[in-house]
Design a protein around this motif. Structure first.
Motif, PDB file in Angstrom:
ATOM      1  N   TYR A  50       0.851  -1.280  -0.087  1.00 51.80           N
ATOM      2  CA  TYR A  50      -0.237   0.072  -0.027  1.00 51.80           C
ATOM      3  C   TYR A  50       0.812   1.345  -0.097  1.00 51.80           C
ATOM      4  O   TYR A  50       0.291   2.511   0.083  1.00 51.80           O
ATOM      5  N   ALA A  51       2.146   1.220   0.167  1.00 53.97           N
ATOM      6  CA  ALA A  51       2.856   2.074   0.410  1.00 53.97           C
ATOM      7  C   ALA A  51       2.712   3.232  -0.650  1.00 53.97           C
ATOM      8  O   ALA A  51       2.512   4.588  -0.390  1.00 53.97           O
ATOM      9  N   GLN A  52       2.734   2.948  -1.969  1.00 60.79           N
ATOM     10  CA  GLN A  52       2.935   3.766  -2.964  1.00 60.79           C
ATOM     11  C   GLN A  52       1.377   4.562  -3.072  1.00 60.79           C
ATOM     12  O   GLN A  52       1.364   5.837  -3.205  1.00 60.79           O
ATOM     13  N   ALA A  53       0.380   4.019  -2.979  1.00 59.75           N
ATOM     14  CA  ALA A  53      -1.141   4.416  -2.969  1.00 59.75           C
ATOM     15  C   ALA A  53      -1.193   5.582  -1.627  1.00 59.75           C
ATOM     16  O   ALA A  53      -1.667   6.717  -1.814  1.00 59.75           O
ATOM     17  N   VAL A  54      -0.593   4.970  -0.494  1.00 53.32           N
ATOM     18  CA  VAL A  54      -0.718   6.013   0.606  1.00 53.32           C
ATOM     19  C   VAL A  54      -0.049   7.231   0.409  1.00 53.32           C
ATOM     20  O   VAL A  54      -0.338   8.300   0.652  1.00 53.32           O
ATOM     21  N   GLU A  55       1.158   6.919  -0.231  1.00 52.15           N
ATOM     22  CA  GLU A  55       2.093   8.072  -0.426  1.00 52.15           C
ATOM     23  C   GLU A  55       1.450   8.885  -1.279  1.00 52.15           C
ATOM     24  O   GLU A  55       1.515  10.603  -1.189  1.00 52.15           O
ATOM     25  N   HIS A  58      -1.471  10.997   0.459  1.00 49.28           N
ATOM     26  CA  HIS A  58      -0.744  11.841   1.272  1.00 49.28           C
ATOM     27  C   HIS A  58      -0.375  13.278   0.542  1.00 49.28           C
ATOM     28  O   HIS A  58      -0.485  14.465   0.724  1.00 49.28           O
ATOM     29  N   GLN A  59       0.350  13.102  -0.772  1.00 50.48           N
ATOM     30  CA  GLN A  59       0.746  13.991  -1.300  1.00 50.48           C
ATOM     31  C   GLN A  59      -0.279  15.099  -1.946  1.00 50.48           C
ATOM     32  O   GLN A  59      -0.373  16.204  -1.815  1.00 50.48           O
ATOM     33  N   ARG A  60      -1.445  14.250  -2.414  1.00 52.66           N
ATOM     34  CA  ARG A  60      -2.617  15.098  -3.024  1.00 52.66           C
ATOM     35  C   ARG A  60      -3.206  15.897  -1.789  1.00 52.66           C
ATOM     36  O   ARG A  60      -3.967  16.751  -2.018  1.00 52.66           O
ATOM     37  N   MET A  77     -10.642  15.985   1.329  1.00 50.13           N
ATOM     38  CA  MET A  77     -11.467  14.920   1.406  1.00 50.13           C
ATOM     39  C   MET A  77     -11.592  14.151   0.033  1.00 50.13           C
ATOM     40  O   MET A  77     -11.552  12.874   0.030  1.00 50.13           O
ATOM     41  N   VAL A  78     -11.753  14.914  -0.813  1.00 50.90           N
ATOM     42  CA  VAL A  78     -11.640  14.208  -2.301  1.00 50.90           C
ATOM     43  C   VAL A  78     -10.547  13.437  -2.326  1.00 50.90           C
ATOM     44  O   VAL A  78     -10.466  12.187  -2.875  1.00 50.90           O
ATOM     45  N   ALA A  79      -9.231  13.890  -2.176  1.00 49.35           N
ATOM     46  CA  ALA A  79      -7.913  13.330  -2.044  1.00 49.35           C
ATOM     47  C   ALA A  79      -7.758  12.304  -1.507  1.00 49.35           C
ATOM     48  O   ALA A  79      -7.415  10.891  -1.744  1.00 49.35           O
ATOM     49  N   HIS A  80      -8.705  12.336  -0.108  1.00 54.18           N
ATOM     50  CA  HIS A  80      -8.613  11.237   0.908  1.00 54.18           C
ATOM     51  C   HIS A  80      -9.387  10.066   0.294  1.00 54.18           C
ATOM     52  O   HIS A  80      -8.766   8.846   0.387  1.00 54.18           O
ATOM     53  N   GLY A  84      -8.435   6.280  -0.521  1.00 54.49           N
ATOM     54  CA  GLY A  84      -9.012   5.064  -0.349  1.00 54.49           C
ATOM     55  C   GLY A  84      -9.607   3.923  -1.190  1.00 54.49           C
ATOM     56  O   GLY A  84      -9.539   2.832  -1.169  1.00 54.49           O
ATOM     57  N   VAL A  85     -10.058   4.322  -2.604  1.00 52.79           N
ATOM     58  CA  VAL A  85     -10.203   3.693  -3.652  1.00 52.79           C
ATOM     59  C   VAL A  85      -9.098   3.059  -4.192  1.00 52.79           C
ATOM     60  O   VAL A  85      -9.042   1.650  -4.229  1.00 52.79           O
ATOM     61  N   ASP A  86      -7.910   3.622  -4.125  1.00 51.89           N
ATOM     62  CA  ASP A  86      -6.496   3.182  -4.622  1.00 51.89           C
ATOM     63  C   ASP A  86      -6.030   1.895  -3.733  1.00 51.89           C
ATOM     64  O   ASP A  86      -5.872   0.722  -4.120  1.00 51.89           O
ATOM     65  N   MET A  87      -6.237   2.320  -2.273  1.00 53.37           N
ATOM     66  CA  MET A  87      -5.779   1.239  -1.338  1.00 53.37           C
ATOM     67  C   MET A  87      -6.869  -0.026  -1.445  1.00 53.37           C
ATOM     68  O   MET A  87      -6.493  -1.155  -1.438  1.00 53.37           O
ATOM     69  N   SER A  88      -8.044   0.004  -1.646  1.00 49.83           N
ATOM     70  CA  SER A  88      -8.959  -0.964  -1.819  1.00 49.83           C
ATOM     71  C   SER A  88      -8.784  -1.911  -2.905  1.00 49.83           C
ATOM     72  O   SER A  88      -8.668  -3.012  -2.997  1.00 49.83           O
ATOM     73  N   ASN A  89      -8.223  -0.949  -3.986  1.00 45.59           N
ATOM     74  CA  ASN A  89      -7.982  -1.678  -5.389  1.00 45.59           C
ATOM     75  C   ASN A  89      -6.739  -2.395  -5.180  1.00 45.59           C
ATOM     76  O   ASN A  89      -6.473  -3.531  -5.877  1.00 45.59           O
ATOM     77  N   VAL A  90      -5.626  -2.168  -4.567  1.00 44.44           N
ATOM     78  CA  VAL A  90      -4.549  -2.875  -4.210  1.00 44.44           C
ATOM     79  C   VAL A  90      -4.788  -3.971  -3.498  1.00 44.44           C
ATOM     80  O   VAL A  90      -4.503  -5.264  -3.854  1.00 44.44           O
ATOM     81  N   LEU A  91      -5.781  -4.145  -2.575  1.00 41.38           N
ATOM     82  CA  LEU A  91      -6.113  -5.286  -1.796  1.00 41.38           C
ATOM     83  C   LEU A  91      -6.841  -6.085  -2.839  1.00 41.38           C
ATOM     84  O   LEU A  91      -6.592  -7.581  -2.823  1.00 41.38           O
ATOM     85  N   LEU A  92      -7.645  -5.830  -3.399  1.00 37.94           N
ATOM     86  CA  LEU A  92      -8.457  -6.599  -4.634  1.00 37.94           C
ATOM     87  C   LEU A  92      -7.602  -7.462  -5.649  1.00 37.94           C
ATOM     88  O   LEU A  92      -7.857  -8.282  -5.920  1.00 37.94           O
ATOM     89  N   GLU A  93      -6.748  -6.650  -5.871  1.00 38.05           N
ATOM     90  CA  GLU A  93      -5.660  -7.262  -6.760  1.00 38.05           C
ATOM     91  C   GLU A  93      -4.894  -8.268  -5.972  1.00 38.05           C
ATOM     92  O   GLU A  93      -4.529  -9.275  -6.657  1.00 38.05           O
ATOM     93  N   LEU A  94      -4.572  -8.195  -4.775  1.00 30.72           N
ATOM     94  CA  LEU A  94      -3.815  -9.044  -4.085  1.00 30.72           C
ATOM     95  C   LEU A  94      -4.563 -10.360  -3.765  1.00 30.72           C
ATOM     96  O   LEU A  94      -3.843 -11.340  -3.368  1.00 30.72           O
ATOM     97  N   GLY A  95      -5.829 -10.278  -3.275  1.00 33.74           N
ATOM     98  CA  GLY A  95      -6.729 -11.067  -2.999  1.00 33.74           C
ATOM     99  C   GLY A  95      -6.584 -11.544  -1.633  1.00 33.74           C
ATOM    100  O   GLY A  95      -5.789 -10.522  -0.977  1.00 33.74           O
ATOM    101  N   GLY A  96      -7.316 -12.375  -0.970  1.00 35.06           N
ATOM    102  CA  GLY A  96      -7.375 -12.748   0.343  1.00 35.06           C
ATOM    103  C   GLY A  96      -8.473 -13.001   1.135  1.00 35.06           C
ATOM    104  O   GLY A  96      -9.281 -13.793   0.223  1.00 35.06           O
ATOM    105  N   ASP A  97      -8.924 -12.831   2.192  1.00 36.69           N
ATOM    106  CA  ASP A  97      -9.955 -13.368   3.050  1.00 36.69           C
ATOM    107  C   ASP A  97     -11.132 -12.672   2.353  1.00 36.69           C
ATOM    108  O   ASP A  97     -11.215 -11.491   2.028  1.00 36.69           O
ATOM    109  N   PRO A  98     -11.867 -13.564   1.974  1.00 39.96           N
ATOM    110  CA  PRO A  98     -13.407 -13.063   1.250  1.00 39.96           C
ATOM    111  C   PRO A  98     -14.142 -11.791   1.954  1.00 39.96           C
ATOM    112  O   PRO A  98     -14.618 -11.033   1.394  1.00 39.96           O
TER     113      PRO A  98
END
Length: 192
Positions: A50-55, A58-60, A77-80, A84-98
């Motif tokens: 998540y480091a890239q999405a969080v960074e 933060h910058q935005r 808040m738009v940037a925030h 949140g969408v970007d971080m959720s998409n990272v997890l969706l690409e990684l997979g894991g607990d349903p």
């Protein structure tokens, strides 16, 4: 950020949105903490995905500014929310607990909706409860005068107003017209 906006003061619609957003995020934090407490989250080893999405988020957020506290809050808040969408998409690409993936899908959709709504507010659109209430028609001298006179409904006027409703409920086959064959323009010859 909502506490900062409340301290600075701002547009009442934005303050309402900020308070609703803060309440909603408190509930989401509680839900995520509950999921962590059940052991649903897998331990992550190695590099933080998540480091890239969080960074980027933060910058935005740091770069987002507006002409007043309300506009600044909305832009941050738009940037925030987009983060949140970007971080959720990272997890969706990684997979894991349903259960976590379902939460990520819901979060991505909700955060995108929130960001879109804030962007519409920035463009001057009314959203939420303010948009749901129909705008009152502008009063003209004629409508203002009509509004000040109490309206009476006469039986004939009421029947005339209800005629279209009755016609809509009429049977498909036409009923016999009691005036068929009569000259309605010349009522003097009528005996009934």
């Amino acid at each position: 950020m909502t506490e900062v906006l409340e301290a600075e003061g701002g547009d009442p619609q934005v303050l309402e949105k900020a308070r609703m957003s803060a309440d909603k995020q408190r509930k989401e934090i509680t839900e995520l903490e509950r999921l962590l407490g059940t052991g649903a989250a897998a331990a992550s080893g190695g590099e933080n995905p998540y480091a890239q999405a969080v960074e980027q988020m933060h910058q935005r957020m740091m770069a987002a500014n507006g002409a007043n506290p309300s506009e600044t809050w909305m832009r941050k808040m738009v940037a925030h929310h987009r983060g949140g969408v970007d971080m959720s998409n990272v997890l969706l690409e990684l997979g894991g607990d349903p259960r976590i993936l379902e939460k990520a899908r819901m979060t991505a959709a909700d955060q995108a909706k929130e960001a879109d709504e804030l962007e519409r507010m920035l463009q001057g659109e009314q959203v939420g409860a303010a948009a749901a209430a129909p705008a009152a028609p502008k009063a003209t001298p004629a409508t203002a005068a009509q509004a000040s006179v109490p309206q009476r409904t006469e039986p004939a006027a009421k029947a005339k107003a209800e005629a279209p409703k009755a016609a809509a409920k009429a049977p498909a086959e036409p009923a016999a017209d009691p005036h068929a064959g009569h000259d309605m323009n010349n009522m003097s010859n009528m005996s009934h």
